[in-house]
Write a protein that holds these residues in place. Structure first.
Motif, PDB file in Angstrom:
ATOM      1  N   MET A   1       0.964  -1.235   0.032  1.00 14.20           N
ATOM      2  CA  MET A   1       0.130  -0.040  -0.025  1.00 14.20           C
ATOM      3  C   MET A   1       0.720   1.387  -0.032  1.00 14.20           C
ATOM      4  O   MET A   1       0.367   2.402  -0.307  1.00 14.20           O
ATOM      5  N   TYR A   2       2.023   1.322   0.483  1.00 15.62           N
ATOM      6  CA  TYR A   2       2.857   2.304   0.738  1.00 15.62           C
ATOM      7  C   TYR A   2       3.122   3.052  -0.742  1.00 15.62           C
ATOM      8  O   TYR A   2       3.791   2.334  -1.457  1.00 15.62           O
ATOM      9  N   ASP A   3       2.952   4.331  -0.923  1.00 18.28           N
ATOM     10  CA  ASP A   3       3.272   5.035  -1.914  1.00 18.28           C
ATOM     11  C   ASP A   3       3.571   6.506  -1.779  1.00 18.28           C
ATOM     12  O   ASP A   3       2.514   7.130  -1.691  1.00 18.28           O
ATOM     13  N   ASP A  10      -3.467   7.447   3.693  1.00 21.45           N
ATOM     14  CA  ASP A  10      -3.284   6.434   4.046  1.00 21.45           C
ATOM     15  C   ASP A  10      -2.315   5.437   3.262  1.00 21.45           C
ATOM     16  O   ASP A  10      -1.933   4.508   3.471  1.00 21.45           O
ATOM     17  N   ARG A  11      -2.225   6.331   1.851  1.00 22.75           N
ATOM     18  CA  ARG A  11      -0.922   5.562   1.312  1.00 22.75           C
ATOM     19  C   ARG A  11       0.368   6.081   1.567  1.00 22.75           C
ATOM     20  O   ARG A  11       1.289   5.428   1.515  1.00 22.75           O
ATOM     21  N   ASP A  14       1.741   5.043   5.623  1.00 25.70           N
ATOM     22  CA  ASP A  14       1.166   3.750   5.607  1.00 25.70           C
ATOM     23  C   ASP A  14       1.329   2.984   6.832  1.00 25.70           C
ATOM     24  O   ASP A  14       2.831   2.806   7.188  1.00 25.70           O
ATOM     25  N   HIS A  15       0.456   2.380   7.665  1.00 23.16           N
ATOM     26  CA  HIS A  15       0.923   1.941   9.060  1.00 23.16           C
ATOM     27  C   HIS A  15       1.603   0.949   8.848  1.00 23.16           C
ATOM     28  O   HIS A  15       2.633   0.571   9.741  1.00 23.16           O
ATOM     29  N   GLU A  16       1.280   0.117   7.835  1.00 30.89           N
ATOM     30  CA  GLU A  16       1.916  -1.363   8.015  1.00 30.89           C
ATOM     31  C   GLU A  16       3.487  -1.231   7.516  1.00 30.89           C
ATOM     32  O   GLU A  16       4.289  -1.746   8.069  1.00 30.89           O
ATOM     33  N   GLU A  17       3.649  -0.404   6.520  1.00 26.86           N
ATOM     34  CA  GLU A  17       5.231   0.311   6.077  1.00 26.86           C
ATOM     35  C   GLU A  17       5.914   0.745   7.455  1.00 26.86           C
ATOM     36  O   GLU A  17       7.042   0.530   7.526  1.00 26.86           O
ATOM     37  N   ASN A 221      -7.449  12.006   7.653  1.00 22.36           N
ATOM     38  CA  ASN A 221      -7.027  12.174   6.564  1.00 22.36           C
ATOM     39  C   ASN A 221      -6.977  13.637   5.981  1.00 22.36           C
ATOM     40  O   ASN A 221      -6.031  14.202   5.180  1.00 22.36           O
TER      41      ASN A 221
END
Length: 472
Positions: A1-3, A10-11, A14-17, A221
């Motif tokens: 998702m990270y961009d 959210d991109r 990115d939380h997961e990143e 956001n």
């Protein structure tokens, strides 16, 4: 998702990143080979990714930590020399409809006296600031569409720029107001603001929404994408920051650098400034309820790692921090500080008694501007009241290209010396004046070009005779 090129919060945050980054950094905190590779890249003065910088932040090798601090100090000197830009906040209104649980302005606080300055009161505050010697303000106000509409902010900016008192003038107004629309950012740009500043508070979305339970600021956001709208509205100098202590500092550090990467990727211009406030006690607010506070050693390393990761950005520290803390981090990356600050509405004309205070937070460094200027010069720094880049159109990518190329020195040192001379002639105590004149004489030798040095010498003589506002 990270961009980083996406304009969706959210991109690009990115939380997961971030979680993967924190795990990676923890796994490599004693990896000497990797840390050496990252430091070697950092020495190129082109910055680091959020993941690389997070490894340095977590580094537990003492000899490498000393390299990190030394490199941060050298990068600061390379880009900003020994100049420290001076500014002061100006609070217009503490009316606010948001429910931020860490800020005394929150709408549910019934203890704090609510105030909003009239244009005449703003005039008196500005004259008080000019009489100190300030040339650069950071305008602050709560979010309230009835009490503090954009028209009020615009009128206040016009008032501030219009006031000329003795030799005083506010030459740059930076603005720290709530996230707003592209149209309103265009209006702020047309009003002649310098930098638009907005603190993210926290990049952790779930925590953000809990910390901002009510009001328009609840929209993570919309708040996080404010810099994109500001850029679209023509404001090419934007300032980021988080409030350390709200969430785990490693998470905030990675998010802050990802935001910088996003601005660089999309607009070719990273943040003009990064601020590093820590949460402080205030009316109706006890910072002890937040269990993510950081000690001074951790704070110093955060400053150093931000300086290494984003070498071109200006770094700001306020009077939230003590003299001792400010002195330490000045060496590691800070390039702008406030002096003689008041964090209450109307506080420059009539400081309030503590039991009726409307301060946004407790000030730790309570010294006057003259005392701060004297202190800086005693450490070999040049207190600078320069506002030339904004007024000469050196903003956005033009400023950054000069800064990244190391060419901004050719303007900054002469401008710093001339604006310091103005301060010494108009506002300084005798002891400060004596130290300052000696410092100017010494620093003149460091102006590389003979022609520029001669022009500065002539202008310094004109300043002594009463002329003002020279700039390169």
């Amino acid at each position: 998702m990270y961009d980083p090129r996406s304009k969706c919060a959210d991109r690009f945050i990115d939380h997961e990143e971030i979680m993967d980054t924190l795990a990676y950094a923890q796994a490599h905190k004693t990896d000497r080979e990797l840390i050496d590779q990252i430091l070697e890249k950092a020495r190129e003065r082109k910055g680091l990714s959020h993941r690389e910088a997070s490894v340095l932040l977590d580094c537990e090798l003492e000899d490498k930590n000393q390299e990190i601090f030394s490199l941060a100090e050298q990068i600061k000197k390379d880009f900003y020399g020994n100049r420290i830009v001076m500014f002061a906040p100006l609070y217009l209104s503490n009316y606010c409809i948001n429910g931020c649980v860490y800020c005394p302005y929150h709408g549910q606080n019934k203890h704090i006296p609510r105030k909003k300055l009239t244009q005449e009161e703003i005039r008196k505050e500005v004259i008080a600031l000019q009489d100190m010697g300030h040339k650069r303000l950071a305008l602050e106000t709560g979010e309230d569409p009835i009490h503090n509409p954009i028209e009020y902010v615009l009128e206040s900016i016009k008032t501030i720029y219009s006031i000329k008192h003795k030799n005083g003038a506010i030459r740059r107004v930076n603005v720290n107001i709530a996230a707003t629309t592209v149209e309103n950012y265009r209006k702020l740009k047309e009003a002649g603001i310098g930098t638009y500043i907005l603190f993210q508070e926290t990049y952790h979305k779930e925590s953000y929404e809990k910390l901002h339970p009510t009001g328009p600021k609840h929209d993570y956001n919309y708040h996080t994408e404010a810099m994109d709208r500001a850029m679209e509205g023509g404001i090419d100098d934007v300032g980021c920051g988080v409030l350390f202590g709200l969430e785990l500092y490693r998470y905030e550090f990675a998010g802050l650098l990802m935001h910088a990467e996003h601005l660089e990727a999309v607009y070719g211009v990273g943040p003009h400034t990064i601020s590093v406030p820590r949460i402080r006690r205030a009316d109706d607010i006890d910072p002890n309820v937040f269990d993510n506070g950081i000690d001074d050693d951790t704070f110093a390393k955060l400053v150093a790692c931000i300086r290494i990761a984003v070498p071109y950005t200006g770094m700001i520290i306020s009077t939230r921090e003590s003299q001792k803390c400010r002195e330490r981090v000045l060496h590691l990356g800070i390039s702008q500080i406030s002096g003689g600050s008041r964090t209450s509405v109307g506080g420059y004309v009539e400081p309030e008694p503590e039991d009726e205070s409307s301060e946004q937070f407790e000030v730790s460094d309570k010294r006057s501007l003259d005392e701060v200027v004297d202190w800086l010069m005693g450490m070999g720094y040049i207190p600078s009241f320069c506002t030339a880049c904004y007024r000469e159109g050196r903003t956005g990518d033009r400023f950054m290209s000069l800064c990244k190329a190391g060419q901004i020195h050719n303007c900054c040192l002469p401008n710093a010396l001339m604006t310091l001379k103005e301060y010494l002639m108009d506002y300084a105590s005798e002891d400060t004046k004596k130290k300052g004149l000696a410092l100017i004489e010494k620093e003149m030798a460091d102006i590389p070009k003979e022609k520029v040095r001669q022009i500065v010498k002539e202008r310094l003589e004109k300043i002594e005779k009463g002329e003002r506002d020279f700039r390169f």
